[in-house]
Design an enzyme around this catalytic site. Structure first.
Site, PDB file in Angstrom:
ATOM      1  N   SER A 146       0.856  -1.194   0.000  1.00  0.00           N
ATOM      2  CA  SER A 146       0.000   0.000   0.000  1.00  0.00           C
ATOM      3  C   SER A 146       0.888   1.239   0.000  1.00  0.00           C
ATOM      4  O   SER A 146       2.022   1.194   0.491  1.00  0.00           O
ATOM      5  CB  SER A 146      -0.870   0.029   1.264  1.00  0.00           C
ATOM      6  OG  SER A 146      -1.541   1.277   1.366  1.00  0.00           O
ATOM      7  N   TYR A 159      -1.461  -0.768  10.159  1.00  0.00           N
ATOM      8  CA  TYR A 159      -1.614  -0.986   8.716  1.00  0.00           C
ATOM      9  C   TYR A 159      -0.357  -0.514   7.989  1.00  0.00           C
ATOM     10  O   TYR A 159       0.227  -1.247   7.185  1.00  0.00           O
ATOM     11  CB  TYR A 159      -2.854  -0.241   8.220  1.00  0.00           C
ATOM     12  CG  TYR A 159      -3.195  -0.530   6.778  1.00  0.00           C
ATOM     13  CD1 TYR A 159      -3.779  -1.737   6.412  1.00  0.00           C
ATOM     14  CD2 TYR A 159      -2.931   0.402   5.772  1.00  0.00           C
ATOM     15  CE1 TYR A 159      -4.094  -2.011   5.090  1.00  0.00           C
ATOM     16  CE2 TYR A 159      -3.240   0.139   4.450  1.00  0.00           C
ATOM     17  CZ  TYR A 159      -3.817  -1.067   4.117  1.00  0.00           C
ATOM     18  OH  TYR A 159      -4.125  -1.339   2.794  1.00  0.00           O
TER      19      TYR A 159
HETATM   20  N1  NAD Z   1      -8.542  -0.528  -1.846  1.00  0.00           N
HETATM   21  C1  NAD Z   1      -7.512   0.274  -1.662  1.00  0.00           C
HETATM   22  O1  NAD Z   1      -7.582   1.489  -1.882  1.00  0.00           O
HETATM   23  C2  NAD Z   1      -6.197  -0.289  -1.195  1.00  0.00           C
HETATM   24  C3  NAD Z   1      -5.145   0.600  -1.048  1.00  0.00           C
HETATM   25  C4  NAD Z   1      -3.919   0.099  -0.650  1.00  0.00           C
HETATM   26  C5  NAD Z   1      -3.760  -1.241  -0.417  1.00  0.00           C
HETATM   27  N2  NAD Z   1      -4.799  -2.100  -0.558  1.00  0.00           N
HETATM   28  C6  NAD Z   1      -4.572  -3.520  -0.309  1.00  0.00           C
HETATM   29  O2  NAD Z   1      -5.144  -4.303  -1.336  1.00  0.00           O
HETATM   30  C7  NAD Z   1      -5.600  -5.544  -0.816  1.00  0.00           C
HETATM   31  C8  NAD Z   1      -7.059  -5.767  -1.123  1.00  0.00           C
HETATM   32  O3  NAD Z   1      -7.811  -4.701  -0.590  1.00  0.00           O
HETATM   33  P1  NAD Z   1      -9.313  -4.440  -1.017  1.00  0.00           P
HETATM   34  O4  NAD Z   1      -9.522  -2.982  -0.935  1.00  0.00           O
HETATM   35  O5  NAD Z   1      -9.603  -5.139  -2.282  1.00  0.00           O
HETATM   36  O6  NAD Z   1     -10.079  -5.130   0.212  1.00  0.00           O
HETATM   37  P2  NAD Z   1     -11.460  -5.953   0.312  1.00  0.00           P
HETATM   38  O7  NAD Z   1     -11.846  -5.913   1.740  1.00  0.00           O
HETATM   39  O8  NAD Z   1     -12.423  -5.484  -0.734  1.00  0.00           O
HETATM   40  O9  NAD Z   1     -11.000  -7.435  -0.052  1.00  0.00           O
HETATM   41  C9  NAD Z   1     -10.181  -8.153   0.826  1.00  0.00           C
HETATM   42  C10 NAD Z   1     -10.505  -9.629   0.670  1.00  0.00           C
HETATM   43  O10 NAD Z   1      -9.602 -10.361   1.517  1.00  0.00           O
HETATM   44  C11 NAD Z   1     -10.341 -11.346   2.214  1.00  0.00           C
HETATM   45  N3  NAD Z   1      -9.680 -11.642   3.481  1.00  0.00           N
HETATM   46  C12 NAD Z   1      -9.495 -10.807   4.529  1.00  0.00           C
HETATM   47  N4  NAD Z   1      -8.895 -11.452   5.541  1.00  0.00           N
HETATM   48  C13 NAD Z   1      -8.696 -12.725   5.122  1.00  0.00           C
HETATM   49  C14 NAD Z   1      -8.130 -13.870   5.726  1.00  0.00           C
HETATM   50  N5  NAD Z   1      -7.656 -13.832   6.970  1.00  0.00           N
HETATM   51  N6  NAD Z   1      -8.087 -15.013   5.016  1.00  0.00           N
HETATM   52  C15 NAD Z   1      -8.586 -15.081   3.761  1.00  0.00           C
HETATM   53  N7  NAD Z   1      -9.142 -14.020   3.136  1.00  0.00           N
HETATM   54  C16 NAD Z   1      -9.197 -12.856   3.809  1.00  0.00           C
HETATM   55  C17 NAD Z   1     -11.714 -10.725   2.445  1.00  0.00           C
HETATM   56  O11 NAD Z   1     -12.697 -11.721   2.693  1.00  0.00           O
HETATM   57  C18 NAD Z   1     -11.927  -9.974   1.127  1.00  0.00           C
HETATM   58  O12 NAD Z   1     -12.558 -10.791   0.160  1.00  0.00           O
HETATM   59  C19 NAD Z   1      -5.273  -5.503   0.682  1.00  0.00           C
HETATM   60  O13 NAD Z   1      -3.998  -6.080   0.878  1.00  0.00           O
HETATM   61  C20 NAD Z   1      -5.223  -4.015   0.972  1.00  0.00           C
HETATM   62  O14 NAD Z   1      -4.449  -3.720   2.113  1.00  0.00           O
HETATM   63  C21 NAD Z   1      -6.041  -1.653  -0.929  1.00  0.00           C
END
Ligand code: NAD
Length: 261
Positions: A146, A159
Site C-alpha cells: 500500500s 496498517y
Molecule cells: N482498496 C484500496 O484502496 C487499497 C489501497 C492500498 C492497499 N490495498 C490492499 O489491497 C488488498 C485488497 O484490498 P481491497 O480494498 O480489495 O479489500 P477488500 O476488503 O475489498 O478485499 C479483501 C478480501 O480479503 C479477504 N480476506 C481478509 N482477511 C482474510 C483472511 N484472513 N483469510 C482469507 N481471506 C481474507 C476478504 O474476505 C476480502 O474478500 C489488501 O492487501 C489491501 O491492504 C487496498
C-alpha cells in the site's frame, strides 16, 4: 485466441472482493487457470462462477498457517503447478473495526493481529509456494502492499507498519530466489474504490483534489499491473515495488498559490 498467461496457474488470495476480484478476472482473461482463494468462500465462489471455466474457488484463512499450507498443496494437487501467487488478503474494512489508530491508542493485540494477517500470511504462503515454483522452473509472486507502507498519516499505525514489512518481504524473496527464476514484486495501490475503502473512507471525494487524476483507482487499474508482473513479459522485473496511485506519492496535486494568482 492466445493469452499471455495461457498454461499458467494462479492463486489469488482475497479474490472474493475488490482488488483480488479484479485480479482474478483479469488473470483469467489473459489465459490463466485461476484459484479464487478467500475466507469468504461464498464470495469467492460467486467470482469464480462469473469468470467461468477458467476459475474455481477455495476457502482458506490467511491468518492460519495450516490453512494456507493446505491451500497451496491442494492447488498443486489439482492443477499440477503454481505459477503465480498474488497475495491480497489483508486486514481491511471488515475486521479493522476502528482498532488501528495512533501509537498511544492502539493495543499490542491489535498490532499482533495486523502482523499475522498482513505479513505473516504472505511469509507462510510464499514458504509453501516457492518450493513448487523452484521445482517447476520458476514463478511470479505479486504482493499487495500500500502507499501507506511508505507514506504516513495520523492513524492506522499497524496498517502502515505491516505494509512497509510487505515491501521488505517482497525484496527479500526477490533476492533469495531470483536465481531460481522465482520473481517477487509488490504493488502499492493508492485509493482504489473497493468495498473496503468505500466503508473505511466514506468521505473519499474530499481526497480527490489531492490526486493528479481526480478520480479513485479501479480494481482494473491494479489488475493490469498484476497480470503484467505475472506474465513472462516481466521476466527481468524482480524485487520492484510499484505504485498504482494516480500519482499520489509523487506529490500534492492541488493548484499551487502561484498558479492561482
Ligand atoms: N482498496 C484500496 O484502496 C487499497 C489501497 C492500498 C492497499 N490495498 C490492499 O489491497 C488488498 C485488497 O484490498 P481491497 O480494498 O480489495 O479489500 P477488500 O476488503 O475489498 O478485499 C479483501 C478480501 O480479503 C479477504 N480476506 C481478509 N482477511 C482474510 C483472511 N484472513 N483469510 C482469507 N481471506 C481474507 C476478504 O474476505 C476480502 O474478500 C489488501 O492487501 C489491501 O491492504 C487496498
Amino acid at each position: 485466441m492466445m493469452g499471455r498467461l495461457d498454461g499458467k496457474v494462479a492463486i489469488v488470495t482475497g479474490g472474493a472482493s475488490g482488488i483480488g476480484e479484479g485480479a482474478a478476472i483479469r488473470l483469467a482473461e489473459d489465459g490463466a487457470q485461476v484459484v479464487v482463494a478467500d475466507r469468504n468462500l461464498e464470495g469467492a465462489e460467486a467470482v469464480a462462477r462469473r469468470i467461468g471455466g477458467k476459475a474455481f474457488a477455495l476457502g482458506f484463512d490467511a491468518e492460519d498457517i495450516e490453512s494456507t499450507q493446505a491451500l497451496v498443496e491442494q492447488v498443486v494437487e489439482e492443477c499440477g503447478r503454481i505459477d503465480v501467487l498474488n497475495n491480497n488478503a489483508a486486514w481491511t474494512s471488515d475486521n479493522i473495526g476502528g482498532l488501528d489508530r495512533d501509537l498511544l491508542n492502539t493495543t499490542p493485540e491489535t498490532f499482533d493481529k495486523a502482523w499475522h494477517i498482513n505479513v505473516r500470511s504472505i511469509f507462510v504462503a510464499c514458504k509453501a509456494a516457492v518450493p513448487h515454483m523452484i521445482a517447476q522452473g520458476g514463478g511470479s509472486i505479486v504482493n499487495m502492499a500500500s502507499v501507506a507502507g511508505v507514506r504516513g498519516g495520523s492513524g492506522a499505525m499497524c496498517y502502515g507498519v505491516t505494509k512497509a514489512a510487505v515491501l521488505r518481504l517482497t525484496t527479500a524473496v526477490a533476492t533469495q530466489y531470483g536465481r531460481k527464476n522465482v520473481r517477487s514484486n509488490a504493488i502499492l495501490p493508492g485509493f482504489i474504490g473497493t468495498p473496503a475503502t468505500l466503508v473505511h473512507v466514506p468521505d473519499s471525494k474530499a481526497l480527490m483534489p489531492f490526486l493528479p487524476f481526480h478520480r479513485d483507482g479501479k480494481p482494473a487499474d491494479t489488475a493490469a499491473l498484476i497480470a503484467f508482473l505475472a506474465s513472462d513479459e516481466a521476466e527481468y522485473i524482480n524485487g520492484q515495488c510499484i505504485a498504482v496511485d494516480g500519482g499520489y506519492l509523487a506529490g500534492d496535486a492541488r493548484p499551487s498559490r502561484l498558479e492561482m494568482d
